[in-house]
Design a protein around this motif. Structure first.
Motif, mmCIF file in Angstrom:
data_model
loop_
_atom_site.group_PDB
_atom_site.id
_atom_site.type_symbol
_atom_site.label_atom_id
_atom_site.label_comp_id
_atom_site.label_asym_id
_atom_site.label_seq_id
_atom_site.Cartn_x
_atom_site.Cartn_y
_atom_site.Cartn_z
ATOM 1 N N ALA A 98 0.840 -1.199 0.000
ATOM 2 C CA ALA A 98 0.000 0.000 0.000
ATOM 3 C C ALA A 98 0.875 1.250 0.000
ATOM 4 O O ALA A 98 0.581 2.232 -0.695
ATOM 5 N N LEU A 223 -3.640 -4.406 -5.987
ATOM 6 C CA LEU A 223 -4.932 -5.080 -5.828
ATOM 7 C C LEU A 223 -4.738 -6.592 -5.817
ATOM 8 O O LEU A 223 -5.312 -7.304 -4.999
ATOM 9 N N HIS A 226 -3.028 -7.665 -2.489
ATOM 10 C CA HIS A 226 -3.962 -7.621 -1.359
ATOM 11 C C HIS A 226 -4.970 -8.755 -1.450
ATOM 12 O O HIS A 226 -5.375 -9.321 -0.433
ATOM 13 N N ILE A 230 -5.868 -11.591 1.268
ATOM 14 C CA ILE A 230 -7.205 -11.905 1.776
ATOM 15 C C ILE A 230 -7.460 -13.409 1.738
ATOM 16 O O ILE A 230 -8.025 -13.981 2.674
ATOM 17 N N ILE A 233 -5.897 -14.749 4.674
ATOM 18 C CA ILE A 233 -6.626 -14.350 5.884
ATOM 19 C C ILE A 233 -7.733 -15.357 6.186
ATOM 20 O O ILE A 233 -8.064 -15.597 7.350
ATOM 21 N N PHE A 234 -8.310 -15.998 5.144
ATOM 22 C CA PHE A 234 -9.332 -17.024 5.372
ATOM 23 C C PHE A 234 -8.732 -18.422 5.483
ATOM 24 O O PHE A 234 -9.246 -19.264 6.213
ATOM 25 N N MET B 62 -10.732 -8.827 6.263
ATOM 26 C CA MET B 62 -10.935 -8.710 4.817
ATOM 27 C C MET B 62 -11.556 -7.355 4.474
ATOM 28 O O MET B 62 -11.112 -6.689 3.531
ATOM 29 N N VAL B 65 -8.986 -4.611 4.590
ATOM 30 C CA VAL B 65 -8.066 -4.662 3.445
ATOM 31 C C VAL B 65 -8.755 -4.125 2.192
ATOM 32 O O VAL B 65 -8.205 -3.304 1.460
ATOM 33 N N VAL B 66 -10.005 -4.582 1.950
ATOM 34 C CA VAL B 66 -10.714 -4.187 0.726
ATOM 35 C C VAL B 66 -10.989 -2.679 0.732
ATOM 36 O O VAL B 66 -10.753 -1.989 -0.262
ATOM 37 N N PHE B 69 -6.733 -0.717 1.978
ATOM 38 C CA PHE B 69 -5.571 -1.083 1.165
ATOM 39 C C PHE B 69 -5.937 -1.150 -0.316
ATOM 40 O O PHE B 69 -5.138 -0.778 -1.185
ATOM 41 N N MET B 70 -7.159 -1.626 -0.626
ATOM 42 C CA MET B 70 -7.571 -1.748 -2.020
ATOM 43 C C MET B 70 -8.384 -0.533 -2.488
ATOM 44 O O MET B 70 -8.924 -0.541 -3.601
#
Lengths: 246, 109
Positions: A98, A223, A226, A230, A233-234, B62, B65-66, B69-70
């Protein structure tokens, strides 16, 4: 951007009648429109990625309910510290990425390269920890199809003495490890692709390609990075955490 | 030169540069939530609560982040709609499949 810069970046002499930066494609009216289109396209790609990993998550949920004791015992064999370390590494790498986008937007070339290199190092560290874990699973005979033995799940383990499965259920831990390797493997493949693309970004960014208004490649790679974060993260709670006390 | 340019294009989303302070705050929050989710997994919660807590924390991470960061919080309506469509399709994938599986008398549920 002042007119001098635009003139300097005009690609060819024939373009003098409609000056624009070299990176602006002819079918776009402005850099902003081009950037918006690229972001839209990137998100559409990420939607296909959501559905791709979604199928794996779905399979995991169904099989976890079918062969619950096998999935719990399989999850117990993972190293919590490795999963936690990897989650931390990826989250910090998302922060550095970022910051790389920020450096590109504010046109700071050295900062851009620096943040990208930090992201690269964190991404490679993640892959190293993952490789260590995979090696450990190979040594433990937990790799279905190549090097699997249900023996470790029949008599309980040091940390989980109650993990005594029947031979039939112990064989089913292969379903857990198949999904484990499919999910972490596909995630790691995305990381390898990410690290490769990042290397190209660093080389071109060092030459100043992304610090003169051309933010879209850095932003869209961000994008992607990230998104991969994610997914992890799951994966982290599903594979490592939710079966600790079952 | 350091100033990003501002064109008045009808398709352009308001260019918004997120400050490093915001990134730092979000990154710190994500690390705190990582600590929380690991801590919660070490406690033996009743029933399926361990899974619920872990997945709820993952959803919060999540979302952060979305949105930040996104950059979706600062993006155009087109991008927001695209992201929303993606999550809707994902939810359909999970819930429709699970609805089918849990409503069958296969004896394993």
């Amino acid at each position: 951007m002042d007119s001098h810069t635009v003139a300097a970046q005009t690609a060819e002499a024939g373009h003098a009648e409609h000056e624009h930066p070299a990176f602006l494609r002819h079918h776009f009216e402005s850099v902003e429109q081009q950037r918006e289109s690229a972001t839209f396209g990137m998100w559409l790609f990420l939607l296909t990625e959501i559905m791709f990993f979604g199928g794996l998550f779905c399979a995991y949920l169904i099989f976890r309910n079918w062969y619950y004791p096998a999935f719990v015992a399989g999850s117990h064999s993972l190293h919590l510290w490795a999963g936690t370390l990897n989650t931390t590494l990826l989250i910090i790498s998302s922060f550095t990425m970022a910051m790389a986008v920020h450096a590109s937007e504010t046109r700071m070339r050295k900062a851009l390269v620096g943040w990208c290199i930090a992201t690269l190092i964190l991404g490679c560290s993640f892959l190293c920890v993952k490789a260590y874990e995979w090696h450990d699973e190979w040594v433990e005979h937990h790799v279905p199809g190549l090097n699997f033995s249900p023996q470790g799940f029949l008599h309980g383990t040091k940390d989980y003495p109650d993990d005594k499965l029947s031979l039939d259920m112990a064989e089913k831990t292969q379903v857990y490890f198949s999904l484990y390797f499919a999910m972490t493997g596909m995630h790691a493949l995305h990381m390898v692709i990410g690290v490769s693309l990042l290397t190209i970004l660093i080389i071109r960014g060092w030459g100043g390609a992304y610090t003169s208004g051309h933010v879209a490649p850095v932003e869209n790679f961000g994008l992607y990075w990230h998104f991969v974060d994610i997914v992890w993260i799951f994966l982290f709670p599903l594979l490592y955490l939710i079966s600790r006390h079952q | 030169m350091a100033e990003p340019k501002h064109h008045d294009e009808p398709t352009h989303h308001g260019e918004h540069i997120v400050t490093p302070k915001v990134y730092l705050a979000i990154g710190g929050t994500l690390l705190i939530f990582t600590g929380l989710t690991v801590g919660a997994s070490l406690i033996d919660l009743p029933g399926d609560l361990n899974a619920v807590v872990a997945l709820a924390i993952a959803c919060i991470k999540m979302t952060l982040v979305v949105l930040f960061f996104m950059h979706v919080k600062y993006s155009s309506k087109l991008t927001k709609l695209t992201v929303a469509a993606g999550f809707l399709t994902f939810v359909v994938l999970i819930t429709m499949t699970m609805t089918d599986y849990i409503s069958r008398a296969w004896g394993r549920w």
